[in-house]
Design an enzyme around this catalytic site. Structure first.
Site, PDB file in Angstrom:
ATOM      1  NE  ARG A 111      40.756  40.264  30.527  1.00 55.09           N
ATOM      2  CZ  ARG A 111      39.687  40.219  31.317  1.00 55.09           C
ATOM      3  NH1 ARG A 111      38.700  41.101  31.104  1.00 55.09           N
ATOM      4  NH2 ARG A 111      39.589  39.337  32.288  1.00 55.09           N
ATOM      5  CE  LYS A 138      41.030  35.428  29.149  1.00 54.14           C
ATOM      6  NZ  LYS A 138      42.408  35.473  29.732  1.00 54.14           N
ATOM      7  CG  HIS A 200      47.796  41.340  30.361  1.00 57.83           C
ATOM      8  ND1 HIS A 200      46.458  41.477  30.038  1.00 57.83           N
ATOM      9  CD2 HIS A 200      47.830  40.490  31.423  1.00 57.83           C
ATOM     10  CE1 HIS A 200      45.723  40.732  30.856  1.00 57.83           C
ATOM     11  NE2 HIS A 200      46.535  40.126  31.709  1.00 57.83           N
ATOM     12  NE  ARG A 203      42.983  41.862  33.575  1.00 60.65           N
ATOM     13  CZ  ARG A 203      41.703  42.112  33.824  1.00 60.65           C
ATOM     14  NH1 ARG A 203      41.228  43.325  33.650  1.00 60.65           N
ATOM     15  NH2 ARG A 203      40.904  41.152  34.253  1.00 60.65           N
ATOM     16  CG  HIS A 226      39.785  38.197  37.776  1.00 67.51           C
ATOM     17  ND1 HIS A 226      40.701  38.452  38.769  1.00 67.51           N
ATOM     18  CD2 HIS A 226      40.455  38.415  36.607  1.00 67.51           C
ATOM     19  CE1 HIS A 226      41.847  38.810  38.244  1.00 67.51           C
ATOM     20  NE2 HIS A 226      41.720  38.795  36.927  1.00 67.51           N
ATOM     21  CE1 TYR A 235      47.411  41.001  40.216  1.00 66.75           C
ATOM     22  CE2 TYR A 235      45.147  40.234  40.374  1.00 66.75           C
ATOM     23  CZ  TYR A 235      46.225  40.633  39.602  1.00 66.75           C
ATOM     24  OH  TYR A 235      46.111  40.657  38.231  1.00 66.75           O
TER      25      TYR A 235
END
Length: 241
Positions: A111, A138, A200, A203, A226, A235
């Protein structure tokens, strides 16, 4: 004008604040208890670079550097003509942080905030591993990302022309943490004729390329950091099998 995902995040923060207020005896009950989240599309279209777009992006990065070098030479001629001290020539591989930070984002899926906070102490060039500390991630969980050849060479080259301690990418104006590259990024996209592509999305591009090359979703989940597999499933359509 906010997206449902942004609304949900902000309401989540407010709920936590109200819960803390209840625990502290400031209020009797949480007025947001029972408030349901807005529905969001968890399988939104993923924006990644087509081969021609990536080629144009790389070409624009090189042309930007050529322009910066020529501009520096021209400015130095002007300074010398007025008997003023000239500035150092931009003879290094990278003229500034935009090129290496873009290459590393393309090849690691990090990120923007993680890149801005990345410290050289978390870049292991011997083992070719980047450590994203939980406090800067994050997800709040530490993860380790392997470097491919392009990311490795970008790190080595950038380290050799900058300080090898402290922040990897610091502001050239203040020497402190970068807080924005939007102007340079938008100008780069304009020169590369690339539409509807945020920083972004590098990514998303990283994850999309891995999926299309057959890498399993659990591995991609760990590389991206994640917290839930559902976030990585966006994806899956790129490799139906």
């Amino acid at each position: 004008g906010l997206s449902p995902a942004t609304v949900n995040r902000r309401i989540g923060v407010l709920k936590s604040m109200m819960s803390l207020a209840v625990e502290s005896g400031v209020i009797e009950k949480n007025p947001l208890t029972g408030m349901t989240q807005l529905k969001i599309d968890t399988n939104q279209k993923v924006r990644y670079l087509e081969v021609k777009e990536e080629n144009r992006l790389r070409k624009a990065l090189e042309e930007r550097q050529d322009h910066q070098r020529e501009a520096r030479k021209s400015h130095n001629k002007w300074l010398i003509s007025r008997r003023k001290e000239s500035l150092p020539e931009l003879s290094n591989r990278f003229t500034d942080h935009l090129y290496p930070i873009t290459l590393i984002a393309l090849n690691t899926g990090m990120r923007r905030g993680e890149l801005f906070k990345l410290d050289w102490s978390n870049v292991n060039l011997q083992q070719r591993i980047i450590t994203v500390e939980g406090q800067t991630a994050k997800s709040k969980k530490t993860r380790h990302i392997p470097m491919n050849d392009e990311a490795f060479h970008a790190f080595v080259t950038w380290r050799n022309q900058t300080e090898s301690k402290g922040l990897v990418f610091s502001s050239p104006a203040t020497g402190k943490k970068l807080d924005n590259i939007s102007t340079a990024w938008n100008s780069l996209l304009n020169n590369a004729n690339i539409k509807d592509f945020r920083f972004h999305d590098l990514r998303h591009n990283f994850a999309s390329q891995l999926v299309m090359k057959g890498v399993d979703l659990l591995t991609i989940k760990e590389l991206l950091g994640h917290s839930k597999l559902e976030m990585t499933l966006r994806y899956a359509h790129l490799a139906p099998e």
